[in-house]
Structures are given as structure tokens and as C-alpha cells.
Design an enzyme around this catalytic site. Sequence first.
Site, PDB file in Angstrom:
ATOM      1  N   GLU A  61      44.443  31.932  34.931  1.00 56.85           N
ATOM      2  CA  GLU A  61      44.817  32.761  36.068  1.00 56.85           C
ATOM      3  C   GLU A  61      45.709  31.901  36.957  1.00 56.85           C
ATOM      4  OE1 GLU A  61      42.389  34.730  39.497  1.00 56.85           O
ATOM      5  OE2 GLU A  61      41.125  34.707  37.722  1.00 56.85           O
ATOM      6  N   ASP A  72      39.812  34.487  49.705  1.00 59.38           N
ATOM      7  CA  ASP A  72      39.575  33.130  49.241  1.00 59.38           C
ATOM      8  C   ASP A  72      38.836  32.257  50.242  1.00 59.38           C
ATOM      9  OD1 ASP A  72      40.672  32.900  46.558  1.00 59.38           O
ATOM     10  OD2 ASP A  72      42.560  33.489  47.498  1.00 59.38           O
TER      11      ASP A  72
END
Lengths: 263, 393
Positions: A49, A60
Site C-alpha cells: 500500500e 492516521d
Amino acid sequence: MSNLSETLQKLKASGRKGLIVYLTAGYPDYATTLETVLAMEAEGADVIEIGIPFSDPIADGPVIQHAATLALKAGATTAKSIELVTQIRKTSSVPLVVMTYVNSILGYGKEKFISDFVKAGIDGLIVPDLPLEEADLLEDICKKQNIPLIGLIAPTSTADRIKCIAQKAEGFLYCVSNTGVTGGRQNNYDQIGAVIENARQVSQIPMAIGFGIGNSQGASAAARYADAVIVGSAILEKLTNEGVAGARSLVRSIRETLDEESE
Amino acid sequence: MPDKNGKFGDFGGRFVPETVMPALIELEEHYDALKSDASFQEELHFYLQEYAGRPTTLYFAKNLTAHYGRGKIYLKREDLLHTGAHKINNAIGQALLARRMGKKKIVAETGAGQHGVACATVAALFGLECCVYMGKEDIERQALNVFRMRLLGTEVIPVTSGTGTLKDATSEAIRYWVTNVEDTHYIIGSVVGPHPYPMIVRDFQKIIGEEVKEQILNYNIEKLKYIVACIGGGSNAMGMFYSFRNDKEIIKIGVEAAGKGITTNEHAASLTKGRPGVLHGAFSYLLQDDDGQIIEPYSISAGLDYPGVGPEHSFFKDSGIVEYKAVSDEEALQAFKRLARVEGIIPALESSHALAYLEEIMPKTQMDETVIICLSGRGDKDVDMAIKVMGEL
């Protein structure tokens, strides 16, 4: 069938668990990202990824936020990340999935973003701030470019939502392990396990658990429920502290644990 | 009203992780039910009146009117509210909403600290646990408000991620909410964020314009020509303009922060200089580079120092319902000083941007015409900053 679906379906058929490794493009620099991608593949990562650094990554945690901030400071751009994919494709056919936020796509131009990355050789797209309700922003373009737009489900997803998301899923279904952000250590996957059970009622697509998987124990606990596990923050931490060799050894140990358990 | 996906025309929406979606849907359902619940509205009205000090006056600024020697100038005195700004309207509304939803904790972000103080205040009042995310830089700039929040029993959490300012504090507050969504309500401070927030905050702020509508009848104001308010995220402006959105003969002007000038890179004029994109869950005008990276804004006024703007303002801009302009730090400071000297009112630096625009419109105003300015907050909090830039007077 795309490179991505093919790889994951093959793994599933052979009873092995998939390992997906997340790296931030351009962290600490593009040469290192390129080197690390190839090293991860060599150590047994099935899918890579590639995170496109964004200034305000809402999903995040601190590790990936910090990596994005530093990558941007070091001059990371979307064009350079596309070039990175081109470079990877010169020597590797490992399935590549781009993970990015909506505004990175809009800022660069949505048609151009997707077509440039597809031309460079990616196999899927993950957009964590694009829920079901907003998916039509990119769905048609992804269809036209024949690129899977990876759906996400979370522990908070209701039964109706799980059904809708799973039915539309392509490539694999990204199953978020907790209600927090990436990087928070987690070893209990019962809750997302129940959500996955639900999703399997309507879809045969491979299920991958991500968020909070930081070591072999975590990976093995998650793999009990899923077809693949996604490791990101822990790899970036290793990369920061011990360099590519550190990231290598973490991926190797997770790979070994996953393989032992599927034997 | 926004459509079912929270869009005002092309703007708004819910660009958030799946984890948050169920919470946004739940919030919308609760809010829709409470909106028409008489006991909720009564409760809200009670606290706005008895605790916050509503209605606020529409004050005829006789001296300022004489200073320009043109039309009449009225000030909508949100600065007189408890905690010193319009932010309390939204904080009370949302705290009551949180309580009705059975949430025990509230989380908020703050830039200058006004919204943080308003949230800390209502948390103390209603016995809710409260934590406020604030950029590290803002904590240093706004020590007084940090102390006020802590005094009120709120935990102030410094944010160092990204650039350590309001946009990062907002991201952190959203991340905290995502993680603790079961028992926590997120009180966003402006008409920004994912649907239903822009609608909810607007609804709790629109009382400003509703009161003005009544007050102009009482004062026999006939020729209302301009309504002016400052815009960061845009909550006081939305509160002011919303009731007048269909009154085409009244010119509504939103004033953004031009900082050191809109031709420099140091400003916060998202509507004037930005282009549409997604930040904090909504599609709206945004300061961003060619790759969609958010550009750090600048303004002397911390409350206007935000790279985005509420999606309904973007809609108002594109449909011509409101005009958006920008004034510089320098112009705002002159207006700050002018109102203090002429009317004996020290305005917030945010509101000073709206006041500064009088320089532009008053020469074009006829004697029988009226201008209303939203004086969104008082300037006590800005005195430290003013000393730094204006020196000893």
C-alpha cells in the site's frame, strides 16, 4: 481479474494469509521508499500500500502523520509519487494499492490522478475519507479505468451499511480494527471479527484487517478472522529507527508467523 | 436546507472515515427529533436568555455614525454575551443536545480559545467532562484563555502534529471523537465540518439574525442597505445572514482576513483566494496548493486564522447571495482602535475586520440608509496581541 484480486484469491484458495504492507511515499525520501517496497516484497509481502502524503490525514495516528509531514517537507508531490510507482514497476509486479485522501485526488484533478496512477501501474485505490455516501465522486472514473475502489468497514458500521459496502466491494474489503486512528496497538479483534462475519454473509471478497497491527502476535490474532492483515505504522517506526533492515526483519517475522499458523 | 447528503449545492457533504459515519447519522437523527421538540427549545431558550444574556442589543452607534457623517450604523452586540462572544450560542445548544443524547463527555477544538472557553463553560454548567484540543502555538499566544478553560475544569490538550494550529487541533478533535464516539459528543466551533454540523451550528447561531429582524422593526429602520460580518469558519456571519438570505435588496458582506495582503501568501481569505476542496469532512473553498495540500493561513486574529470556510458560505458565494471581501491586519487594527476611541467599545480583532469594511462602504452610503455590523465578540482577549503590535499608546 486484476493483479490484486488474483493475488488475494490465490492466497485464499491455498489457505495462506495475505500480508499487506503500508509505506508512505517519499518517507524519508523516494529512493528509500523504492528500496523498501522491493525489500518488503522479497520478505513476503503480498501487496504494498503506497500512502500519498497529505497535510491533514484525518484517519492516521502520530506515526503516519509524522511520516507524511516529513515527506512533504522533503519535497514529496503527487507527480513524484506517480514516478515512484513507475520505478517500482520496472522491476516488480507486486500488487500496488494507493492510499490517499480525497483532497489529494481533487487537488491534482480526479480524472488525471486516477489515470496517471493507473498508467504507472497501480492495482487499487483506498480513500479513507470517502464513505459510501460520497463514493459516486470517484466510482465512475474508477470503473472506466478498471481500478478497484477499496471499501472500508469499521466496528461501528451498522448491519445495513456492512451489507451495502460488502456488496459493492472490489479487490478486497478493508476492515478497520478499532474506532481510532492508525497505529494504536490492538490485540483483540473480536469486534471487527463479528463485523467480518456479517460481511461474509453477502460477499466472498477477501477481507483484510488493518489499524493497530504492530507485530507477529497482533497479525496472528487478526488473521484468525481475516484473509489478510495490513501493517503500516509499525513498519514506518522500524524504518525510522532501524532503517530498511529493521522493516525487513519485522515483515519477515510476521510472514513466518502467518505461514506457521496456516500450515 | 442542505439535501439528504448534507450538500448546499455542490458544497458540504460527509467526507469522513466509515468509523464516524454511523455517529453522524445518529447525531442527525437526534437533532431532527429535538429541533421540533418543544421542551428542548424551551430549555435552549431558557439558558440563552437567563445564562448567556440574550437577546443582545442592536446598538445605535451614534458617535461612529457621526464620525463617517453618512448613513446610520448599528452594532449587533454579541460581545455582551457571557464569555464574550457569539460562540456561547452554539456551545449551549450543542451541550444540551449532547445531554439529551446521553453523552457524558464533550470534545472541542479551539483556535483563539473563545470556542474552547464557551465549551468549558457549558461543560461546567451541565456537569459534562470536557477536553479541548488547541495548537501548541495558539496555547502560547492565548495564555489567558488557556487558564480560563483550566479554571473551568477542562483539560486543554496541546497539539503539535502538522503545523500545531487550529486546523491540526480540529483534526485531533475529530480523531479523538472517532476513538471515543460511544460516550463523547464533538462540539465543532463553527459552521464547518461534515454534515450535519454546518446545519446544526447555523441553526444555533441564526438567532442573531432573527433578533435583528425584530429589532429593525422596533427601531423603524426602513432603509437597511448593508449587513456586515467577519468570516473565519463563518459562524457569526451565518448566524447574521441566514434570516436575510432571501432579502435581495439588503447587501450582505462577509469580511475575511487579508492578513498581510491578499497578494501575499500570508492571509486567511479562503473564499477570496482559495479553490474548492475537502478539509475536515466538507467540500468548500479552501487554501491549498496544486497537489491539494492545505496551506497554513495567517491573520493577526486567531479566530479568522482557518484555511477553510463553512460550505454554506461557499454556496452563498457562488450563488451571489452574499459578497465576500477581505481586509488586512492593518485595517482591522485601525478599526479596533477607532471603535475603542469613538464608542468606548473594545471589539475583538475578528469583529474589527467587519468594522474595518465601513471605510469602504460608508462613503457610498446615503444619509437615510442603515448599516448593521455584527460585533461578534469583545476585545479583552486581544489586548496582549494589541500591545505587541501597537506598542505603548
